[in-house]
Scaffold this active site. Structure first.
Site, PDB file in Angstrom:
ATOM      1  N   GLU A  94      -9.945  -5.004   3.595  1.00 50.64           N
ATOM      2  CA  GLU A  94      -9.862  -3.623   3.111  1.00 50.64           C
ATOM      3  C   GLU A  94     -11.193  -3.133   2.560  1.00 50.64           C
ATOM      4  OE1 GLU A  94      -7.462  -5.828   2.692  1.00 50.64           O
ATOM      5  OE2 GLU A  94      -5.574  -4.880   3.258  1.00 50.64           O
ATOM      6  N   HIS A 163       3.506  -5.826  -4.640  1.00 54.79           N
ATOM      7  CA  HIS A 163       3.601  -4.969  -3.459  1.00 54.79           C
ATOM      8  C   HIS A 163       4.246  -3.621  -3.718  1.00 54.79           C
ATOM      9  CE1 HIS A 163       2.431  -8.499  -1.288  1.00 54.79           C
ATOM     10  NE2 HIS A 163       2.708  -8.016  -0.109  1.00 54.79           N
TER      11      HIS A 163
END
Ligand SMILES: Cc1ncc(C[n+]2csc(CCOP(=O)(O)OP(=O)(O)O)c2C)c(N)n1
Ligand SMILES: [Mg+2]
Lengths: 358, 367
Positions: A94, A163
């Site tokens: 990322e 998450h």
């Protein structure tokens, strides 16, 4: 010496009018009623595909977006249509691919970066917070950053604390970025198309739990301007202000309350930055009571900001202290029942409204 | 691009390099000029800093001139360049005027970023310099991104040409994850970015053997990613150029990344506030004795390209240019308070902030 732009469509901020789509007012937009029923994920795909057909500078990159057809099937079929040079599978980097895309945007390309989840954007915090929103300023207006970061935000289903992040309150703090959080397929498409055309970095938040939601999305093209809230339901008792998935909880709660004879407003903010405070004020002046329903934690949240602005702008119109309903102030639990209780669910909203009216 | 290219399995050096291009006399004299310009500019920068005319963190490039000048000599004018915060040298070598660079540090409207970036954030759009970046290694994924963009332009938009992107990094940046991600992406996707490690032996006060593993064999890392690499004695620009030019040309031609371990040395402290307890004066003097500007100057004298008088007058011209830049920076206007709210958004809609109303900026006349 060859001068910029590398790619013709340079937007210098000194130029007042970057090529933006034509925005229609809400009542001129195509109808929300109809039988072209599509899923939220398809609405997102249509937005990206339409813009990619029009503008070759637009491309999509992210983990599993191409050959796998999208971890959540948002980009299904896009590799077939646009090929691997524009629908790009990335490694799990990322930081690397966000920084890379930001540089591409500085040259005038229009990347759409898909984060499988915004929870994973933290490893890219430096490029997305320190570079994208500040590039124009730091370079004295020389380099803009027309980029869209998008992905799932908020609790999925029992994914627990790593998450299930709601990043909006953290990120909305940074000047230089824009933020859109749609609550339904129609708005998702219209807002994403606007985001792709906007010359500034746009943080666009979706919800895994809404990707299968279905609604009519018109055939004809439309763009929804940033900074305009939508009154999804009109009442007189209390104004519920919300955005993203909890708007749907508010609408559910409104049904329950209506059965008791309580009619509430549900105002969908749609974008966080810009924040349509005028529409909020307009409704507060009618109901004189406001409850902000926000899926992030309460401390220094979007709700805190909205309530501050309400107090600054229309304090005298309030019958009582403005209220907020946030996610419970704990890390996201795994157990199904606990996760449900943790979210600003319809029952909690109904209770909060009843409390306000008692 | 997503298909594994045949070349990505080819490690290290290319076998058939084009013949080194011999630099002309004019080119070499220009290098001497540029290197001396940077040296003189940095001397005045330190002076101005000590007089509190420049604020913030300020990193002096003296000693490393051959790196910026020697590598930029191998590029085209429209190859994108990005660097870290020790960026005055790159800005000047790339063609930014001494005036715009100095005025930026003075926080004046005539600065390259209208006084919004300062010493660490030099941006120059006309000269394809994409910053000046203050976060160690943040520029390394961006370097891959500029290479990506040039390739995209060529292959998808059907415009543009084969370019190389230059991305400078300090040895401290070797230790950041971002750089490893960037190298992986660059090699995986055949991105023509050349990472130039400005290996000055120190990351602030930490010597390279104390901050990075296997520091004697840095090329091995690039090899691990299938990126071709080269180590350069950075104190001799003529030698550096003869090695780098074919290396760069090959990266351009094959549209592949490269890694240059450019061995150099900084004469001054890490920033303007560094007591330098971590190295001896002897060590610094040893490097000063091998000064790259003195070396180039004597080489050019040996070739008969310049004589003492020519060198004296070049130095004088440079001194005047820099003094003029300082004077211009001094006399330039400070930004109006209203400048605070310009250049935040390219499309400054209303309600973006509860307290601010953003407006468009004006274009800096110097840029
Ligand atoms: C992520 C990050 N951590 C720490 C710093 C503070 N810092 C600035 S420069 C520097 C040393 C870097 O040295 P090197 O990369 O070798 O570059 P040089 O200064 O030698 O040119 C440090 C620790 C920073 N700017 N960014
Ligand atoms: Mg160093």
């Amino acid at each position: 010496m060859t001068t910029m732009p590398m790619i013709e469509t340079d937007i210098h901020p000194a130029v007042d009018n970057p090529a933006l789509p034509v925005f229609l007012s809400e009542d001129q937009l195509p109808s929300r009623e109809g039988d072209r029923i599509v899923q939220f994920r398809e609405a997102l795909r249509e937005a990206m595909s339409e813009e990619m057909r029009k503008d070759k500078r637009v491309f999509l990159l992210g983990e599993e977006v191409a050959q796998y057809n999208g971890a959540y099937k948002i980009s299904q079929g896009m590799l077939d249509e646009f090929g691997p040079k524009r629908i790009i599978d990335t490694p799990i980097s990322e930081n690397g691919f966000a920084g890379m895309a930001i540089a591409a945007a500085m040259t005038g390309l229009r990347p759409i970066v898909e984060f499988m989840s915004w929870s994973f954007s933290f490893v890219a915090a430096d490029p997305i917070l320190n570079n994208a929103p500040k590039m124009l300023y730091m370079s004295g207006g020389q380099f803009g950053c027309p980029i869209v970061f998008r992905g799932n935000d908020g609790a999925g289903g029992q994914l627990a604390s790593t998450h299930s992040w709601c990043v909006e309150a953290l990120y909305a703090n940074v000047p230089g970025l824009k933020m859109a959080i749609p609550s339904n397929p129609y708005d998702a498409k219209g807002l994403l198309k606007t985001a792709i055309n906007d010359p500034d970095p746009v943080f666009f938040m979706e919800s895994e739990r809404m990707l299968g939601d279905k609604a009519h999305v018109p055939e004809e093209e439309y763009y929804i301007p940033f900074g305009r809230a939508r009154l999804a339901r009109e009442g007189d008792a209390v104004t519920l202000v919300s955005f993203g998935r909890p708007v749907n909880f508010c609408l559910e709660a409104a049904e329950t309350l209506a059965a008791e004879g309580i009619e509430v407003d549900v105002l969908d903010m749609r974008t966080i930055r810009p924040l349509d405070i005028e529409s909020i004020i307009e409704r507060v002046k009618v109901t004189n009571k406001v409850l902000v329903v926000d899926q992030s934690w309460p401390f220094a949240s979007i709700a805190s900001e909205v309530i501050t602005q309400i107090c600054e702008r229309c304090f005298d119109w309030l019958d009582m202290a403005p209220a907020r309903l946030n996610t419970e102030d704990v890390p996201t639990p795994y157990a199904k029942g606990l996760e449900y209780d943790y979210l600003p669910n319809p029952e909690r909203i109904v209770d909060a409204v009843r409390d306000m009216l008692n | 691009m997503t298909q594994a290219p045949a070349t990505s399995t080819n490690p290290a050096k290319a076998d058939s390099q084009p013949a080194p291009t011999k630099p002309s006399k004019e080119m070499m004299l220009k290098w001497l000029y540029d290197m001396q310009l940077i040296r003189e500019f940095e001397n005045r920068t330190q002076q101005a800093y000590q007089q509190a005319k420049i604020g913030g963190f300020c990193h002096i490039y003296s000693g490393q001139e051959a790196c910026a000048v020697g590598t930029i000599a191998c590029t085209n004018d429209d190859d994108p360049v990005v660097t870290a915060y020790r960026d005055h040298g790159h800005a000047l070598a790339r063609g930014m005027s001494a005036e715009a660079c100095m005025a930026e540090m003075f926080g004046k409207v005539t600065g390259c970023a209208k006084g919004k970036g300062g010493s660490m954030h030099m941006f120059d759009k006309p000269n394809w310099l994409f910053g000046g970046h203050g976060i160690v290694s943040a520029q390394t994924p961006m370097g891959a991104g500029f290479a990506f963009a040039s390739k995209y332009e060529l292959e998808v938009l059907g415009t543009g040409k084969k370019k190389i992107a230059l991305c400078y990094l300090g040895d401290g940046a070797l230790d950041q994850g971002a750089f490893h991600e960037a190298q992986n992406l660059a090699s995986l996707w055949d991105l023509p970015v050349i990472y130039i490690l400005e290996n000055n032996g120190y990351s602030m006060g930490t010597a390279i053997n104390r901050h990075t593993a296997n520091s004697e064999n840095l090329e091995d890392r690039a090899k691990g990613y299938g990126i071709k690499s080269i180590t350069i004695d950075g104190l001799d620009i003529l030698h550096a150029y003869s090695e780098l030019k074919p290396f760069f040309d090959d990266c351009r031609d094959k549209q592949r990344p490269g890694f240059v371990n450019f061995k150099t040395y900084r004469y001054q402290g890490h920033s303007m506030s560094d007591p330098q307890k971590y190295r001896t004066k002897d060590e610094v003097d040893q490097f000063k004795d091998q000064d790259s500007i003195a070396k180039l100057c004597s080489d050019l004298m040996g070739m008969g390209h310049i004589d003492e008088a020519g060198w004296k007058s070049m130095q004088k011209e440079i001194r005047n240019t820099v003094l003029d830049a300082v004077e211009a920076a001094e006399n330039a206007a400070v930004p109006e308070p209203g400048e605070l709210y310009t250049d935040v958004y390219a499309n400054p809609e209303k309600n973006l902030s509860p307290t601010a109303t953003y407006t468009h900026g004006t274009k800096n006349p110097l840029m």
